[in-house]
Design a protein around this motif. Structure first.
Motif, mmCIF file in Angstrom:
data_model
loop_
_atom_site.group_PDB
_atom_site.id
_atom_site.type_symbol
_atom_site.label_atom_id
_atom_site.label_comp_id
_atom_site.label_asym_id
_atom_site.label_seq_id
_atom_site.Cartn_x
_atom_site.Cartn_y
_atom_site.Cartn_z
ATOM 1 N N GLN A 87 61.534 37.172 47.912
ATOM 2 C CA GLN A 87 61.237 36.502 46.643
ATOM 3 C C GLN A 87 60.428 35.238 46.886
ATOM 4 O O GLN A 87 59.490 34.934 46.152
ATOM 5 C CB GLN A 87 62.529 36.133 45.907
ATOM 6 C CG GLN A 87 62.873 37.054 44.784
ATOM 7 C CD GLN A 87 64.058 36.507 43.981
ATOM 8 O OE1 GLN A 87 64.828 35.679 44.455
ATOM 9 N NE2 GLN A 87 64.190 36.994 42.772
ATOM 10 N N VAL A 88 60.796 34.492 47.912
ATOM 11 C CA VAL A 88 60.061 33.266 48.237
ATOM 12 C C VAL A 88 58.616 33.612 48.570
ATOM 13 O O VAL A 88 57.682 32.949 48.103
ATOM 14 C CB VAL A 88 60.752 32.521 49.411
ATOM 15 C CG1 VAL A 88 59.900 31.353 49.875
ATOM 16 C CG2 VAL A 88 62.133 32.035 49.005
ATOM 17 N N GLN A 89 58.409 34.654 49.372
ATOM 18 C CA GLN A 89 57.057 35.075 49.734
ATOM 19 C C GLN A 89 56.279 35.500 48.496
ATOM 20 O O GLN A 89 55.096 35.176 48.348
ATOM 21 C CB GLN A 89 57.120 36.227 50.748
ATOM 22 C CG GLN A 89 55.760 36.673 51.247
ATOM 23 C CD GLN A 89 55.073 35.587 52.049
ATOM 24 O OE1 GLN A 89 55.706 34.835 52.766
ATOM 25 N NE2 GLN A 89 53.764 35.497 51.906
ATOM 26 N N HIS A 90 56.928 36.197 47.571
ATOM 27 C CA HIS A 90 56.279 36.630 46.335
ATOM 28 C C HIS A 90 55.834 35.422 45.512
ATOM 29 O O HIS A 90 54.714 35.382 44.999
ATOM 30 C CB HIS A 90 57.254 37.511 45.532
ATOM 31 C CG HIS A 90 56.725 37.954 44.213
ATOM 32 N ND1 HIS A 90 55.724 38.887 44.083
ATOM 33 C CD2 HIS A 90 57.059 37.564 42.951
ATOM 34 C CE1 HIS A 90 55.462 39.064 42.798
ATOM 35 N NE2 HIS A 90 56.267 38.266 42.087
ATOM 36 N N HIS A 91 56.701 34.417 45.397
ATOM 37 C CA HIS A 91 56.352 33.221 44.626
ATOM 38 C C HIS A 91 55.226 32.440 45.298
ATOM 39 O O HIS A 91 54.337 31.906 44.624
ATOM 40 C CB HIS A 91 57.576 32.316 44.447
ATOM 41 C CG HIS A 91 58.606 32.884 43.519
ATOM 42 N ND1 HIS A 91 58.343 33.171 42.199
ATOM 43 C CD2 HIS A 91 59.900 33.212 43.729
ATOM 44 C CE1 HIS A 91 59.437 33.659 41.629
ATOM 45 N NE2 HIS A 91 60.398 33.698 42.536
ATOM 46 N N ILE A 92 55.231 32.402 46.626
ATOM 47 C CA ILE A 92 54.154 31.709 47.346
ATOM 48 C C ILE A 92 52.834 32.426 47.110
ATOM 49 O O ILE A 92 51.791 31.790 46.900
ATOM 50 C CB ILE A 92 54.492 31.610 48.846
ATOM 51 C CG1 ILE A 92 55.636 30.625 49.047
ATOM 52 C CG2 ILE A 92 53.266 31.184 49.652
ATOM 53 C CD1 ILE A 92 56.168 30.569 50.458
ATOM 54 N N ASN A 93 52.838 33.755 47.121
ATOM 55 C CA ASN A 93 51.613 34.512 46.858
ATOM 56 C C ASN A 93 51.105 34.253 45.437
ATOM 57 O O ASN A 93 49.894 34.095 45.230
ATOM 58 C CB ASN A 93 51.844 36.007 47.069
ATOM 59 C CG ASN A 93 51.973 36.371 48.532
ATOM 60 O OD1 ASN A 93 51.505 35.650 49.410
ATOM 61 N ND2 ASN A 93 52.623 37.490 48.806
ATOM 62 N N GLN A 97 47.505 32.567 44.442
ATOM 63 C CA GLN A 97 46.534 33.188 43.532
ATOM 64 C C GLN A 97 46.179 32.250 42.385
ATOM 65 O O GLN A 97 45.011 32.150 41.987
ATOM 66 C CB GLN A 97 47.085 34.501 42.983
ATOM 67 C CG GLN A 97 47.155 35.604 44.019
ATOM 68 C CD GLN A 97 47.834 36.850 43.467
ATOM 69 O OE1 GLN A 97 48.357 36.851 42.356
ATOM 70 N NE2 GLN A 97 47.837 37.920 44.273
ATOM 71 N N ALA A 98 47.173 31.548 41.866
ATOM 72 C CA ALA A 98 46.910 30.610 40.774
ATOM 73 C C ALA A 98 46.011 29.475 41.247
ATOM 74 O O ALA A 98 45.069 29.080 40.546
ATOM 75 C CB ALA A 98 48.227 30.049 40.236
ATOM 76 N N LEU A 99 46.274 28.954 42.433
ATOM 77 C CA LEU A 99 45.427 27.885 42.969
ATOM 78 C C LEU A 99 44.007 28.381 43.213
ATOM 79 O O LEU A 99 43.039 27.660 42.976
ATOM 80 C CB LEU A 99 46.027 27.324 44.256
ATOM 81 C CG LEU A 99 47.305 26.500 44.091
ATOM 82 C CD1 LEU A 99 47.871 26.122 45.447
ATOM 83 C CD2 LEU A 99 47.042 25.267 43.262
ATOM 84 N N GLY A 100 43.887 29.617 43.688
ATOM 85 C CA GLY A 100 42.556 30.191 43.892
ATOM 86 C C GLY A 100 41.789 30.313 42.582
ATOM 87 O O GLY A 100 40.595 30.028 42.517
ATOM 88 N N ALA A 101 42.485 30.721 41.519
ATOM 89 C CA ALA A 101 41.833 30.830 40.213
ATOM 90 C C ALA A 101 41.394 29.460 39.712
ATOM 91 O O ALA A 101 40.291 29.294 39.163
ATOM 92 C CB ALA A 101 42.785 31.479 39.209
ATOM 93 N N ILE A 102 42.230 28.448 39.901
ATOM 94 C CA ILE A 102 41.879 27.089 39.474
ATOM 95 C C ILE A 102 40.677 26.587 40.257
ATOM 96 O O ILE A 102 39.751 25.997 39.688
ATOM 97 C CB ILE A 102 43.097 26.145 39.640
ATOM 98 C CG1 ILE A 102 44.178 26.525 38.637
ATOM 99 C CG2 ILE A 102 42.682 24.684 39.465
ATOM 100 C CD1 ILE A 102 45.499 25.832 38.871
ATOM 101 N N GLN A 103 40.656 26.848 41.558
ATOM 102 C CA GLN A 103 39.513 26.439 42.368
ATOM 103 C C GLN A 103 38.238 27.148 41.919
ATOM 104 O O GLN A 103 37.159 26.557 41.911
ATOM 105 C CB GLN A 103 39.775 26.728 43.844
ATOM 106 C CG GLN A 103 40.753 25.773 44.469
ATOM 107 C CD GLN A 103 41.058 26.136 45.917
ATOM 108 O OE1 GLN A 103 40.859 27.282 46.337
ATOM 109 N NE2 GLN A 103 41.558 25.168 46.669
ATOM 110 N N GLY A 104 38.353 28.412 41.533
ATOM 111 C CA GLY A 104 37.192 29.144 41.046
ATOM 112 C C GLY A 104 36.642 28.540 39.769
ATOM 113 O O GLY A 104 35.417 28.390 39.609
#
Length: 134
Positions: A87-93, A97-104
């Motif tokens: 679950q921790v790994q899922h939340h980190i992923n 992804q959210a940070l990548g979208a914000i950077q985009g």
């Protein structure tokens, strides 16, 4: 600066408050106003039972703080033990992804100049230590 001379009873009350800092906390919490406390102190005196409850709160607050620190550590350790690594790994992923979208989105706003004048980084010489022979 001009300072007003305070009434001697006000000065004594200030000294009483300095000796009992929990009174300040009572006012900050909104449990009492300075006017109420001053009137109680003036009418009842420093040895009244009202002030004993505030002094007792001071002792219990210090005991509570040490207990709270111990409880916090035990709570954190309990939470760590209950964590599911998947679950921790899922939340980190998901966060990644959210940070990548914000950077985009940010890069799109930075990259789109309406005048077309984009700043290009300066290119240095290809061989910075190239010396000419005579």
């Amino acid at each position: 600066m001009t300072q007003k001379k305070l009434h001697p009873s006000v000065l004594k009350f200030k000294e009483f408050v300095k000796n009992n800092p929990n009174i300040i906390q009572e006012v900050r919490k909104g449990n009492a106003s300075w006017q109420e406390l001053y009137e109680d102190w003036y009418l009842l005196g420093e040895d009244d039972k009202r002030w004993e409850t505030i002094r007792a709160d001071k002792k219990s607050d210090s005991e509570t703080k040490t207990e709270t620190k111990g409880d916090l550590m035990s709570n954190l350790m309990g939470m760590v033990k209950k964590m599911d690594p998947n679950q921790v790994q899922h939340h980190i992923n998901n966060l990644s992804q959210a940070l990548g979208a914000i950077q985009g989105v940010i890069s799109q706003f930075q990259g789109s100049n309406p005048t077309g004048t984009q700043v290009k980084p300066q290119e240095g010489p290809k061989h910075p230590f190239l010396f000419r022979k005579d």
